[in-house]
Design an enzyme around this catalytic site. Structure first.
Site, PDB file in Angstrom:
ATOM      1  CG  ASP A  90      15.252  23.500 -54.653  1.00 16.25           C
ATOM      2  OD1 ASP A  90      16.075  22.952 -53.907  1.00 16.25           O
ATOM      3  OD2 ASP A  90      14.272  24.134 -54.200  1.00 16.25           O
TER       4      ASP A  90
ATOM      5  CE  LYS B 116      18.276  25.850 -54.334  1.00 15.38           C
ATOM      6  NZ  LYS B 116      18.598  24.516 -53.804  1.00 15.38           N
TER       7      LYS B 116
HETATM    8  P1  NDP Z   1       9.357  19.075 -55.638  1.00 13.62           P
HETATM    9  O1  NDP Z   1       8.901  20.247 -56.384  1.00 13.62           O
HETATM   10  O2  NDP Z   1       9.628  17.804 -56.362  1.00 13.62           O
HETATM   11  O3  NDP Z   1       8.320  18.734 -54.476  1.00 13.62           O
HETATM   12  C1  NDP Z   1       8.012  19.676 -53.503  1.00 13.62           C
HETATM   13  C2  NDP Z   1       6.967  19.088 -52.575  1.00 13.62           C
HETATM   14  O4  NDP Z   1       6.828  19.940 -51.436  1.00 13.62           O
HETATM   15  C3  NDP Z   1       5.594  19.000 -53.221  1.00 13.62           C
HETATM   16  O5  NDP Z   1       4.887  17.937 -52.646  1.00 13.62           O
HETATM   17  C4  NDP Z   1       4.974  20.343 -52.847  1.00 13.62           C
HETATM   18  O6  NDP Z   1       3.561  20.369 -52.841  1.00 13.62           O
HETATM   19  C5  NDP Z   1       5.511  20.525 -51.438  1.00 13.62           C
HETATM   20  N1  NDP Z   1       5.607  21.969 -51.137  1.00 13.62           N
HETATM   21  C6  NDP Z   1       6.397  22.866 -51.747  1.00 13.62           C
HETATM   22  N2  NDP Z   1       6.201  24.088 -51.243  1.00 13.62           N
HETATM   23  C7  NDP Z   1       5.268  23.935 -50.306  1.00 13.62           C
HETATM   24  C8  NDP Z   1       4.642  24.840 -49.427  1.00 13.62           C
HETATM   25  N3  NDP Z   1       4.945  26.158 -49.408  1.00 13.62           N
HETATM   26  N4  NDP Z   1       3.736  24.341 -48.556  1.00 13.62           N
HETATM   27  C9  NDP Z   1       3.415  23.022 -48.550  1.00 13.62           C
HETATM   28  N5  NDP Z   1       3.968  22.119 -49.380  1.00 13.62           N
HETATM   29  C10 NDP Z   1       4.881  22.573 -50.230  1.00 13.62           C
HETATM   30  O7  NDP Z   1      10.657  19.553 -54.825  1.00 13.62           O
HETATM   31  P2  NDP Z   1      11.813  18.678 -54.172  1.00 13.62           P
HETATM   32  O8  NDP Z   1      11.256  17.404 -53.639  1.00 13.62           O
HETATM   33  O9  NDP Z   1      12.935  18.645 -55.113  1.00 13.62           O
HETATM   34  O10 NDP Z   1      12.250  19.629 -52.954  1.00 13.62           O
HETATM   35  C11 NDP Z   1      11.714  19.494 -51.642  1.00 13.62           C
HETATM   36  C12 NDP Z   1      12.657  20.120 -50.654  1.00 13.62           C
HETATM   37  O11 NDP Z   1      13.931  19.461 -50.699  1.00 13.62           O
HETATM   38  C13 NDP Z   1      12.972  21.605 -50.868  1.00 13.62           C
HETATM   39  O12 NDP Z   1      13.181  22.220 -49.608  1.00 13.62           O
HETATM   40  C14 NDP Z   1      14.289  21.566 -51.618  1.00 13.62           C
HETATM   41  O13 NDP Z   1      15.012  22.766 -51.467  1.00 13.62           O
HETATM   42  C15 NDP Z   1      14.959  20.408 -50.925  1.00 13.62           C
HETATM   43  N6  NDP Z   1      16.051  19.754 -51.631  1.00 13.62           N
HETATM   44  C16 NDP Z   1      15.888  19.255 -52.899  1.00 13.62           C
HETATM   45  C17 NDP Z   1      16.923  18.605 -53.531  1.00 13.62           C
HETATM   46  C18 NDP Z   1      16.772  17.955 -54.853  1.00 13.62           C
HETATM   47  O14 NDP Z   1      17.714  17.315 -55.301  1.00 13.62           O
HETATM   48  N7  NDP Z   1      15.613  18.059 -55.515  1.00 13.62           N
HETATM   49  C19 NDP Z   1      18.245  18.512 -52.903  1.00 13.62           C
HETATM   50  C20 NDP Z   1      18.295  18.995 -51.543  1.00 13.62           C
HETATM   51  C21 NDP Z   1      17.236  19.611 -50.968  1.00 13.62           C
HETATM   52  P3  NDP Z   1       2.763  21.227 -53.952  1.00 13.62           P
HETATM   53  O15 NDP Z   1       2.964  20.510 -55.248  1.00 13.62           O
HETATM   54  O16 NDP Z   1       1.355  21.242 -53.482  1.00 13.62           O
HETATM   55  O17 NDP Z   1       3.384  22.599 -53.978  1.00 13.62           O
HETATM   56  O1  2IT Z   2      19.273  22.011 -52.323  1.00 14.93           O
HETATM   57  C1  2IT Z   2      19.988  21.287 -53.034  1.00 14.93           C
HETATM   58  O2  2IT Z   2      21.037  20.788 -52.623  1.00 14.93           O
HETATM   59  C2  2IT Z   2      19.542  21.001 -54.408  1.00 14.93           C
HETATM   60  N1  2IT Z   2      18.460  21.440 -54.797  1.00 14.93           N
HETATM   61  C3  2IT Z   2      20.406  20.198 -55.330  1.00 14.93           C
HETATM   62  C4  2IT Z   2      21.467  21.053 -55.960  1.00 14.93           C
HETATM   63  C5  2IT Z   2      22.286  20.392 -57.031  1.00 14.93           C
HETATM   64  O3  2IT Z   2      23.103  21.122 -57.617  1.00 14.93           O
HETATM   65  O4  2IT Z   2      22.155  19.201 -57.294  1.00 14.93           O
END
Ligand code: NDP
Ligand code: 2IT
Length: 450
Positions: free
Chosen positions: A171, A131
């Protein structure tokens, strides 16, 4: 190997980590959540103890921390800190996302990298865990600033990655725009169009179909598998979803497609409730196109309302999908969900539920899906993107979604089987941790002390 001896070994390993990493609370939380469930696996595999598997697993193979200087739109020098933690490559090249958020530090990146090891093992795609990211905050930055930041970030990162070594992706704060800028700089620095060095790319230059949707869709597929096993379904049920980013948007889309009614979305400023079910077109317009605040959704949708700051878990529902960030679902939120009769909690985010809240939900008979299993569809589809890049091939949407669906079923089944085998059928936390752990530990054992 007795139960007591395995427990004592785990406690000794955890104690060393607590001393060595005392200022890394998120990492220690993620580590404890895994170690706490490994007693039965160690009783069955005493050879893992002799080989020092746990001691090696909790120590990253390599950690890179670097300066990221860039010029903002006023030509002022800005400096952020960049990270890449290459945690474990026993199963394949390091694989995991990059997070750009003001809260990023070594502890956060290590917790995410540690979780990624087990998640990636569960997908059976032969990828190791890593990561990275930065404390850069993309909110309010211009496209040009984001581009200059990404170029500076990659100017250091490029020397540590390639398609056989370490393959970053998105992420929080890193989506298609950032991956594009990062790839452009990698290509310029190396002179190679090496598609497989990053995943989540634009579709015309090597990105896979369904990678954008994969994490959210996958979490809903996983929930569907859990419900189907007990003869239940998503159809007709209300869902609360937190977040409004990549994972939340596509969880909401898939819940709707399967007949459920997702009534919320949130961001760090508050949440919206739409009793008719979130309008996915409007949500995408507000968040993906305009990058606006979630309150804008309520401003444009007649019967939706915006609640500043409050907890989305106060909204009654049978299905809950935390899809924002770590530790967003606490005991208080869990209690509110239980009061409203929640049936299932599936983690789209990484470690969104606090350990106490997990115990509370599980003891109340809620079906609880940990992120390692439930959100593994994203990285699994990244691995499919790597395969397509290596073969210079391109699968269509339907074929890709079918593969994702099959992978999520397999992750569900192997997680459930491990929960049965290690004595707590239906405990998906135990199942995901042990199934992932045994796979990685066997690979480490085969490859010697490295
Ligand atoms: P994005 O940046 O697309 O979206 C994040 C969302 O979560 C936004 O709505 C943001 O709001 C909110 N958020 C982030 N930090 C905070 C905080 N501290 N408090 C309140 N709201 C918060 O990220 P993703 O959707 O990609 O990721 C979301 C989660 O999923 C994370 O935990 C990530 O690690 C996990 N994840 C993502 C994957 C992927 O493929 N993208 C794969 C597996 C897991 P704001 O804009 O106001 O900050
Ligand atoms: O938390 C996760 O699994 C991710 N942000 C996706 C990682 C990836 O390599 O697609």
């Amino acid at each position: 190997m007795t139960h007591a001896a395995a427990k004592a070994h785990i406690e000794a390993v955890a104690e060393t980590a607590r001393t060595r990493s005392h200022n890394e609370p998120e990492f220690l939380q993620a580590m404890d959540e895994v170690l706490d469930t490994l007693v039965p696996a160690l009783v069955e595999h005493p050879e893992f103890i002799e080989a020092g598997i746990l001691e090696r697993l909790i120590e990253p193979e390599r950690q890179i921390i670097f300066r990221v200087p860039w010029l903002d739109d006023q030509n002022r020098v800005q400096v952020n800190r960049g990270f890449r933690v290459q945690f474990n490559s026993a199963l394949g090249p390091f694989k995991g996302g990059l997070r750009f958020h003001s809260s990023v530090n070594l502890s956060v990146i290590k917790f995410l990298g540690f979780e990624q090891i087990f998640k990636n093992a569960l997908t059976r795609q032969r990828i190791g865990g890593g990561k990275g990211g930065s404390d850069f905050d993309p909110h309010g930055k211009s496209d040009a600033e984001v581009m200059r930041f990404c170029q500076s970030f990659m100017t250091e990162l490029y020397r540590h990655i390639d398609d056989q070594t370490d393959v970053p992706a998105g992420d929080i704060g890193v989506g298609a725009r950032e991956i594009g800028y990062l790839f452009g700089q990698y290509r310029r620095l190396t002179g190679r169009h090496e598609s497989g060095v990053l995943t989540g790319k634009g579709k015309v230059w090597g990105g896979a179909e369904v990678r954008t949707e994969a994490t959210g869709y996958g979490a809903v597929f996983f929930a569907q598998e859990m419900l189907n096993r007990t003869g239940e379904d998503i159809d007709g049920r209300r869902a609360v979803v937190s977040g409004s980013g990549n994972v939340a948007i596509y969880a909401i889309e898939k819940i709707t497609q399967l007949g459920g009614v997702p009534v919320t979305a949130s961001d760090s400023s508050g949440y919206v409730v739409d009793e008719q079910g979130i309008d996915i077109g409007l949500l995408k317009q507000v968040k993906e196109v305009e990058r606006a605040r979630i309150s804008e959704y309520a401003a444009r949708k007649p019967n939706a309302r915006f609640v500043a700051n409050g907890s989305v878990w106060d909204v009654p529902a049978e299905l809950a999908f935390p899809c924002a960030t770590q530790n967003e679902l606490t005991v208080q939120g869990a209690r509110a969900l239980l009061d409203s009769g929640v049936r299932i909690v599936a983690e789209g985010a990484n470690m969104p539920t606090t350990p106490e809240a997990v115990v509370m939900l599980q003891q109340s008979g809620v079906l609880f899906a940990p992120g390692k299993a439930a959100n593994s569809g994203g990285v699994a589809t990244s691995a499919l993107e790597m395969s397509q890049n290596a073969a210079r091939d391109r699968w269509d949407f339907e074929q890709s979604e079918t593969r994702l669906r099959a992978i999520m079923r397999d992750v569900h089944d192997s997680t459930y089987e491990a929960s049965e085998r290690f004595g707590r059928p239906g405990d998906y936390v135990l199942g995901a941790n042990t199934a992932g752990f045994v796979t990685v530990a066997e690979a480490m054992l085969d490859q010697g002390v490295i």
